[in-house]
Design a protein around this motif. Sequence first.
Motif, PDB file in Angstrom:
ATOM      1  N   ASP A  57       0.820  -1.212   0.000  1.00 33.21           N
ATOM      2  CA  ASP A  57       0.000   0.000   0.000  1.00 33.21           C
ATOM      3  C   ASP A  57       0.855   1.263   0.000  1.00 33.21           C
ATOM      4  O   ASP A  57       0.607   2.205  -0.778  1.00 33.21           O
ATOM      5  CB  ASP A  57      -0.929  -0.002   1.218  1.00 33.21           C
ATOM      6  N   ILE A  58       1.863   1.276   0.867  1.00 31.03           N
ATOM      7  CA  ILE A  58       2.704   2.465   0.980  1.00 31.03           C
ATOM      8  C   ILE A  58       3.495   2.697  -0.299  1.00 31.03           C
ATOM      9  O   ILE A  58       3.608   3.834  -0.786  1.00 31.03           O
ATOM     10  CB  ILE A  58       3.655   2.330   2.194  1.00 31.03           C
ATOM     11  N   SER A  59       4.067   1.618  -0.862  1.00 31.50           N
ATOM     12  CA  SER A  59       4.867   1.784  -2.083  1.00 31.50           C
ATOM     13  C   SER A  59       4.003   2.201  -3.257  1.00 31.50           C
ATOM     14  O   SER A  59       4.449   2.981  -4.116  1.00 31.50           O
ATOM     15  CB  SER A  59       5.607   0.476  -2.398  1.00 31.50           C
ATOM     16  N   ARG A  60       2.755   1.722  -3.323  1.00 33.16           N
ATOM     17  CA  ARG A  60       1.859   2.104  -4.412  1.00 33.16           C
ATOM     18  C   ARG A  60       1.499   3.581  -4.330  1.00 33.16           C
ATOM     19  O   ARG A  60       1.387   4.261  -5.352  1.00 33.16           O
ATOM     20  CB  ARG A  60       0.592   1.247  -4.366  1.00 33.16           C
ATOM     21  N   GLU A  61       1.346   4.088  -3.108  1.00 37.74           N
ATOM     22  CA  GLU A  61       0.939   5.486  -2.921  1.00 37.74           C
ATOM     23  C   GLU A  61       2.111   6.460  -2.993  1.00 37.74           C
ATOM     24  O   GLU A  61       1.897   7.670  -3.088  1.00 37.74           O
ATOM     25  CB  GLU A  61       0.243   5.644  -1.566  1.00 37.74           C
ATOM     26  N   ASN A  62       3.359   5.938  -2.913  1.00 43.50           N
ATOM     27  CA  ASN A  62       4.516   6.840  -2.860  1.00 43.50           C
ATOM     28  C   ASN A  62       5.572   6.463  -3.897  1.00 43.50           C
ATOM     29  O   ASN A  62       6.777   6.472  -3.617  1.00 43.50           O
ATOM     30  CB  ASN A  62       5.140   6.800  -1.463  1.00 43.50           C
ATOM     31  N   LEU A  63       5.145   6.133  -5.098  1.00 41.80           N
ATOM     32  CA  LEU A  63       6.081   5.821  -6.165  1.00 41.80           C
ATOM     33  C   LEU A  63       6.981   7.021  -6.451  1.00 41.80           C
ATOM     34  O   LEU A  63       6.548   8.181  -6.391  1.00 41.80           O
ATOM     35  CB  LEU A  63       5.331   5.422  -7.427  1.00 41.80           C
ATOM     36  N   LYS A  64       8.256   6.722  -6.759  1.00 43.15           N
ATOM     37  CA  LYS A  64       9.283   7.716  -7.072  1.00 43.15           C
ATOM     38  C   LYS A  64       9.645   8.584  -5.868  1.00 43.15           C
ATOM     39  O   LYS A  64      10.311   9.607  -6.038  1.00 43.15           O
ATOM     40  CB  LYS A  64       8.838   8.601  -8.243  1.00 43.15           C
ATOM     41  N   LYS A  65       9.213   8.172  -4.698  1.00 40.01           N
ATOM     42  CA  LYS A  65       9.638   8.859  -3.475  1.00 40.01           C
ATOM     43  C   LYS A  65      10.608   7.955  -2.714  1.00 40.01           C
ATOM     44  O   LYS A  65      10.675   6.759  -2.950  1.00 40.01           O
ATOM     45  CB  LYS A  65       8.427   9.210  -2.604  1.00 40.01           C
ATOM     46  N   ARG A  66      11.334   8.562  -1.787  1.00 36.13           N
ATOM     47  CA  ARG A  66      12.344   7.795  -1.053  1.00 36.13           C
ATOM     48  C   ARG A  66      11.777   7.209   0.230  1.00 36.13           C
ATOM     49  O   ARG A  66      10.934   7.811   0.891  1.00 36.13           O
ATOM     50  CB  ARG A  66      13.543   8.675  -0.716  1.00 36.13           C
ATOM     51  N   MET A  67      12.258   6.006   0.564  1.00 38.45           N
ATOM     52  CA  MET A  67      11.924   5.372   1.833  1.00 38.45           C
ATOM     53  C   MET A  67      13.230   5.058   2.558  1.00 38.45           C
ATOM     54  O   MET A  67      14.124   4.406   1.996  1.00 38.45           O
ATOM     55  CB  MET A  67      11.105   4.094   1.630  1.00 38.45           C
ATOM     56  N   ALA A  68      13.343   5.514   3.786  1.00 42.92           N
ATOM     57  CA  ALA A  68      14.568   5.318   4.563  1.00 42.92           C
ATOM     58  C   ALA A  68      14.451   4.051   5.407  1.00 42.92           C
ATOM     59  O   ALA A  68      13.406   3.773   5.988  1.00 42.92           O
ATOM     60  CB  ALA A  68      14.829   6.525   5.453  1.00 42.92           C
ATOM     61  N   ILE A  69      15.525   3.287   5.449  1.00 47.77           N
ATOM     62  CA  ILE A  69      15.639   2.128   6.332  1.00 47.77           C
ATOM     63  C   ILE A  69      16.554   2.541   7.469  1.00 47.77           C
ATOM     64  O   ILE A  69      17.757   2.747   7.273  1.00 47.77           O
ATOM     65  CB  ILE A  69      16.186   0.910   5.580  1.00 47.77           C
ATOM     66  N   VAL A  70      15.975   2.684   8.663  1.00 50.28           N
ATOM     67  CA  VAL A  70      16.697   3.229   9.818  1.00 50.28           C
ATOM     68  C   VAL A  70      17.007   2.095  10.785  1.00 50.28           C
ATOM     69  O   VAL A  70      16.112   1.337  11.188  1.00 50.28           O
ATOM     70  CB  VAL A  70      15.875   4.331  10.525  1.00 50.28           C
ATOM     71  N   LEU A  71      18.282   1.960  11.152  1.00 48.09           N
ATOM     72  CA  LEU A  71      18.711   0.965  12.132  1.00 48.09           C
ATOM     73  C   LEU A  71      19.007   1.681  13.442  1.00 48.09           C
ATOM     74  O   LEU A  71      19.800   2.622  13.485  1.00 48.09           O
ATOM     75  CB  LEU A  71      19.962   0.233  11.642  1.00 48.09           C
ATOM     76  N   PHE A  72      18.346   1.240  14.518  1.00 45.60           N
ATOM     77  CA  PHE A  72      18.562   1.822  15.844  1.00 45.60           C
ATOM     78  C   PHE A  72      19.462   0.887  16.646  1.00 45.60           C
ATOM     79  O   PHE A  72      19.114  -0.279  16.889  1.00 45.60           O
ATOM     80  CB  PHE A  72      17.231   2.037  16.567  1.00 45.60           C
ATOM     81  N   GLU A  73      20.624   1.398  17.041  1.00 48.11           N
ATOM     82  CA  GLU A  73      21.561   0.649  17.869  1.00 48.11           C
ATOM     83  C   GLU A  73      21.932   1.509  19.068  1.00 48.11           C
ATOM     84  O   GLU A  73      22.363   2.660  18.907  1.00 48.11           O
ATOM     85  CB  GLU A  73      22.829   0.302  17.095  1.00 48.11           C
ATOM     86  N   LYS A  74      21.762   0.919  20.265  1.00 47.91           N
ATOM     87  CA  LYS A  74      22.117   1.607  21.505  1.00 47.91           C
ATOM     88  C   LYS A  74      21.431   2.970  21.609  1.00 47.91           C
ATOM     89  O   LYS A  74      22.008   3.951  22.059  1.00 47.91           O
ATOM     90  CB  LYS A  74      23.640   1.777  21.595  1.00 47.91           C
ATOM     91  N   GLY A  75      20.175   3.020  21.160  1.00 47.33           N
ATOM     92  CA  GLY A  75      19.398   4.238  21.285  1.00 47.33           C
ATOM     93  C   GLY A  75      19.671   5.281  20.222  1.00 47.33           C
ATOM     94  O   GLY A  75      19.068   6.353  20.241  1.00 47.33           O
ATOM     95  N   ARG A  76      20.566   5.012  19.296  1.00 51.72           N
ATOM     96  CA  ARG A  76      20.904   5.976  18.249  1.00 51.72           C
ATOM     97  C   ARG A  76      20.474   5.431  16.896  1.00 51.72           C
ATOM     98  O   ARG A  76      20.725   4.264  16.585  1.00 51.72           O
ATOM     99  CB  ARG A  76      22.406   6.267  18.255  1.00 51.72           C
ATOM    100  N   GLY A  77      19.836   6.279  16.103  1.00 50.82           N
ATOM    101  CA  GLY A  77      19.362   5.868  14.797  1.00 50.82           C
ATOM    102  C   GLY A  77      20.363   6.215  13.709  1.00 50.82           C
ATOM    103  O   GLY A  77      21.034   7.251  13.764  1.00 50.82           O
ATOM    104  N   GLU A  78      20.461   5.333  12.726  1.00 46.35           N
ATOM    105  CA  GLU A  78      21.356   5.543  11.583  1.00 46.35           C
ATOM    106  C   GLU A  78      20.648   5.066  10.335  1.00 46.35           C
ATOM    107  O   GLU A  78      20.067   3.983  10.313  1.00 46.35           O
ATOM    108  CB  GLU A  78      22.660   4.782  11.780  1.00 46.35           C
ATOM    109  N   VAL A  79      20.666   5.894   9.289  1.00 43.57           N
ATOM    110  CA  VAL A  79      20.033   5.537   8.023  1.00 43.57           C
ATOM    111  C   VAL A  79      20.981   4.635   7.245  1.00 43.57           C
ATOM    112  O   VAL A  79      22.076   5.051   6.847  1.00 43.57           O
ATOM    113  CB  VAL A  79      19.693   6.798   7.205  1.00 43.57           C
ATOM    114  N   LEU A  80      20.569   3.368   7.063  1.00 42.70           N
ATOM    115  CA  LEU A  80      21.388   2.455   6.282  1.00 42.70           C
ATOM    116  C   LEU A  80      21.354   2.822   4.805  1.00 42.70           C
ATOM    117  O   LEU A  80      22.375   2.828   4.132  1.00 42.70           O
ATOM    118  CB  LEU A  80      20.901   1.013   6.478  1.00 42.70           C
ATOM    119  N   THR A  81      20.176   3.083   4.322  1.00 48.16           N
ATOM    120  CA  THR A  81      20.011   3.477   2.930  1.00 48.16           C
ATOM    121  C   THR A  81      18.653   4.153   2.780  1.00 48.16           C
ATOM    122  O   THR A  81      17.738   3.901   3.579  1.00 48.16           O
ATOM    123  CB  THR A  81      20.114   2.259   1.997  1.00 48.16           C
ATOM    124  N   ALA A  82      18.523   5.008   1.803  1.00 50.27           N
ATOM    125  CA  ALA A  82      17.255   5.711   1.537  1.00 50.27           C
ATOM    126  C   ALA A  82      16.978   5.674   0.042  1.00 50.27           C
ATOM    127  O   ALA A  82      17.075   6.698  -0.645  1.00 50.27           O
ATOM    128  CB  ALA A  82      17.310   7.149   2.056  1.00 50.27           C
TER     129      ALA A  82
END
Length: 634
Positions: A365-390
């Motif tokens: 549903d989300i990908s169909r509604e947001n084509l050509k937009k970016r989606m971030a994959i965020v990894l949280f380690e020890k309370g800190r977030g880091e974007v692996l890829t967007a």
Amino acid sequence: MNRYPVWKYIIIAVALLVAILYTLPNFFGEAPAVQVSSGKSIVKLDASTSVRVEQILKDAGVKADAVTFDGNSVKARFSDTDTQLKARDAVQKALIPDPADPAYIVALNLLSRSPAWLTALHASPMYLGLDLRGGVHFMLQVDMQAALTKKAESLAGDLRLSLREKNIRHSGINRSAQTIEIRFRDTQTLTATKNLIQDQFPDLQTTDAPDGAEFRMVAVIKPEAARRIQDQALKQNMVTLHNRINELGVAEPVIQQQGLDRIVVQLPGVQDTAKAKDILGRTATLEMRLVDESSEGRAAETNTGPVPFGSERYLERDGRPVIVKKQVVITGESLTDAQPGFDSQNQAPKVDLTVDAKGGRIMRDISRENLKKRMAIVLFEKGRGEVLTAPVIQGELGNRFQISGSMSVTEANDLALLLRAGSLAAPMEIIEERTIGPTLGAENISKGFHSVAWGFTVIVIFMALYYMLFGLFSGIALAVNLLLLVAILSMLQATLTLPGMAAMALALGMAIDSNVLINERVREELRSGASPQAAINAGYERAWATILDSNITTLIAGLALLAFGSGPVRGFAVVHCIGILTSMFSAVFFSRGLVNFWYGRQKKLKSVSIGTVWRGAETAEPASPESKPRISAK
């Protein structure tokens, strides 16, 4: 009759050589060491880190026996524990200026003193359990409030999706900590939402009241549901720790609940304490969020404007900021599998993810509604977030997709391990870490090893006195059995505990019992008037069936203990089962090889050295022909 072919002696020689090689590391002992590993995925270790550690120790006046770099960590070995502790303090002070944000993990360790040529053959000593050598003790604090907040966030997302599916219009859903607030414009939608919550969300209790021209409903988690969620969070974290430790290869770990919100982890005989601390301490959770593509979001990315309301700022691995929305699309709870691999296009390391049906529906549903937009994959380690890829959403996503980016093979493997082992229901923090000593004390450990050694010596002396040369052969076979048992435990990297030592002593007793059966069979054949060569052959052949039956039945009992036991019982069963197999090899195959080598070459053998062969009165003289029974035909 009593000669082995050459290939059987070759098997014996190869087995002895392998057993000696893999038993040797257990005699060199272990040295105290300090191990330095990467504390963040963006921190890389190389040979220059080893040089830096050497310089730190030199400046602190601490002498190291050796400083090595194995590709993943830097290890400094010392002569005693006092020097080890001084070195750890010096390295921590130099490498970790901010303890709240450590870039490195500095941990105590024990390294084998085995020479390099044995290490090159992958010959390592077997581990000793907590009751013999000790290990590492961790106490972890579980953040129960974070577990409730995480559950409230999940319920808010599910409620938003259910309202959309039922076409119930609302003025907005907001979550603050563990409280979910929903606004409505009329009483009809308010009533419909209350009915929906009662039917599909039994963990929520609601209150509502007019708020100006609108109506406001507040949903909170029921007290009994909160207690159940906290209990489930603790149990899920314990299961996750079990999975992570199993993937680390730690044998016989102890993971116990202490109080309402703490978990005790004891790792006996652990070799890589820094890696264990890193894996246990990392609360890796994955979240997928849409990137804020608005003009305000783009301005915040270029540091020319503030972060818009409802969005957050995180950094990619190369330091570039990414503005993502606070609303979470899916979390690691929807993840069912994670496997490392390589991208088919550029051969870069990647992690293939698989989500459940609910997560797959949301992603479609989300990908169909947001084509050509970016989606971030965020990894949280020890309370800190880091974007692996967007990455940009190029098409409709489903249940399977991949994470790729600037990650190494080791990072991809570690990330897949953490995600595959299961997401933590609540963050945990290591509040206590210590290296614990043997619970039995050095004196009792020494007595345990001496009891096996003295028991072995007494058995060999008795067998040599009672069975003469055959008893000496039995003693050599018993030594080979012990050698094979220790070598196999070392090759398997098993953890030897006090119950394991008891099983080792039992294995020696069972092995010598087999030789007693063989020797008595040979004596029986000699008493019956058989020639020495025929007595040796018949003794081994006829004793084999009895030895096999007795060992098989004992092995079945050992396998039952291995299948249904746990902890010390399982440790006993492992050594017991291996000891039965090695005893059958040494007591029958190896001992007969010795006997055949000594006596098989003598064609006219008149006697064997097997002690006194007592002859009964009925076998002292051969029976006369007249005394034999006769059969006559009528």
